[in-house]
Design an enzyme around this catalytic site. Structure first.
Site, short mmCIF file in Angstrom:
data_model
loop_
_atom_site.label_atom_id
_atom_site.label_comp_id
_atom_site.label_asym_id
_atom_site.label_seq_id
_atom_site.Cartn_x
_atom_site.Cartn_y
_atom_site.Cartn_z
N LYS A 42 0.81 -1.18 0.00
CA LYS A 42 0.00 0.00 0.00
C LYS A 42 0.86 1.25 0.00
O LYS A 42 0.46 2.28 -0.51
CB LYS A 42 -0.90 0.04 1.24
CG LYS A 42 -1.88 -1.09 1.36
CD LYS A 42 -2.67 -0.94 2.65
CE LYS A 42 -3.51 -2.18 2.88
NZ LYS A 42 -4.14 -2.14 4.20
N GLY A 43 2.02 1.16 0.62
CA GLY A 43 2.83 2.35 0.85
C GLY A 43 3.22 3.13 -0.38
O GLY A 43 3.37 4.35 -0.34
N GLU A 98 8.24 1.84 -5.91
CA GLU A 98 8.12 1.47 -4.49
C GLU A 98 8.40 2.67 -3.60
O GLU A 98 9.17 3.56 -3.99
CB GLU A 98 9.12 0.33 -4.22
CG GLU A 98 9.33 -0.05 -2.78
CD GLU A 98 8.16 -0.74 -2.13
OE1 GLU A 98 7.09 -0.10 -2.04
OE2 GLU A 98 8.31 -1.87 -1.67
N ASP A 102 14.82 -0.35 2.12
CA ASP A 102 15.39 -0.33 3.47
C ASP A 102 16.44 -1.44 3.54
O ASP A 102 17.53 -1.28 3.03
CB ASP A 102 14.23 -0.53 4.45
CG ASP A 102 14.58 -0.27 5.89
OD1 ASP A 102 15.74 -0.45 6.28
OD2 ASP A 102 13.67 0.10 6.66
N LYS A 130 17.07 4.06 2.18
CA LYS A 130 17.67 4.06 3.52
C LYS A 130 18.87 3.11 3.48
O LYS A 130 18.79 1.96 3.89
CB LYS A 130 16.63 3.61 4.55
CG LYS A 130 17.05 3.88 5.98
CD LYS A 130 16.07 3.31 6.99
CE LYS A 130 14.76 4.03 7.04
NZ LYS A 130 13.90 3.56 8.16
N ASP A 158 3.57 4.23 6.36
CA ASP A 158 2.76 4.13 7.56
C ASP A 158 3.52 3.53 8.72
O ASP A 158 4.61 2.99 8.57
CB ASP A 158 1.55 3.24 7.28
CG ASP A 158 1.92 1.77 7.25
OD1 ASP A 158 1.32 0.99 8.01
OD2 ASP A 158 2.81 1.38 6.45
N ARG A 164 -0.41 7.47 6.65
CA ARG A 164 -0.23 7.44 5.20
C ARG A 164 -0.69 8.73 4.52
O ARG A 164 -0.14 9.13 3.51
CB ARG A 164 -1.01 6.28 4.58
CG ARG A 164 -0.47 4.91 4.90
CD ARG A 164 -1.21 3.85 4.07
NE ARG A 164 -1.01 2.51 4.56
CZ ARG A 164 0.05 1.75 4.30
NH1 ARG A 164 1.03 2.23 3.56
NH2 ARG A 164 0.14 0.52 4.77
#
Length: 179
Positions: A42-43, A98, A102, A130, A158, A164
């Site tokens: 969802k991000g 995306e 990370d 990151k 989130d 969000r």
């Protein structure tokens, strides 16, 4: 929600400017191709929508919902595909869009999977990178911002399905996620 933010890392305007710049670069670099733009739910949905609006090349749209986090703050080490692509990727140039890279686990698994399914190429575009947390040998081909090892939310990202809708990217106060 705003009271839970330690500080704003990127404003709405900074995000808009950088997303436009990166989209123009991708548009130029992939000129002549018709990629399958895969948004990661969802991000990544807000970034995905803003990003593809700046592309002039023809594209097809699809989505995947994958996760290695659940409701925690660290990768579980297991990739879960909650929603797969509606169509195949054999012979296609795939553009993964995306929100964040990370540890790299999710995107490394996803890229490997798409190549195994016969994708001609897989290009990764991320909003945030990151790098300090990277454990996998993978990188984004394009990214908007390199960020420190902080827990960030907003603009689609989130914590436990909250934050969000913030129009900026902020660092979440540790007291919120260390309860």
């Amino acid at each position: 929600m705003h009271k839970d933010i330690q500080r704003i890392l990127f404003t709405e305007e900074q995000i808009r400017t950088r997303v436009t710049e990166v989209a123009k670069q991708v548009d130029c670099d992939l000129a002549g191709k018709t990629p399958l733009a895969v948004g990661i739910l969802k991000g990544g949905i807000i970034f995905y929508a803003d990003f593809i609006r700046h592309l002039t090349m023809p594209l097809e749209l699809d989505f995947m919902a994958v996760s290695s986090y659940g409701s925690g703050t660290a990768s579980s080490g297991n990739l879960k595909i909650r929603k797969d692509l509606d169509g195949g990727v054999k012979g296609r140039d795939v553009l993964i869009i995306e929100d964040i890279i990370d540890s790299g686990f999710t995107l490394a698994c996803l890229k490997k999977l798409l190549l195994e399914r016969g994708a001609a190429s897989v290009t990764i575009v991320t909003l945030l990178d990151k790098r300090e947390r990277r454990t996998e040998d993978i990188h984004s081909d394009y990214n908007c911002f390199i960020i420190p090892d902080e827990f960030v939310v907003g603009y689609g990202l989130d914590f436990d399905e909250k934050y969000r809708s913030l129009p900026y990217i902020g660092i979440l106060k540790p007291s919120v996620y260390q309860k």
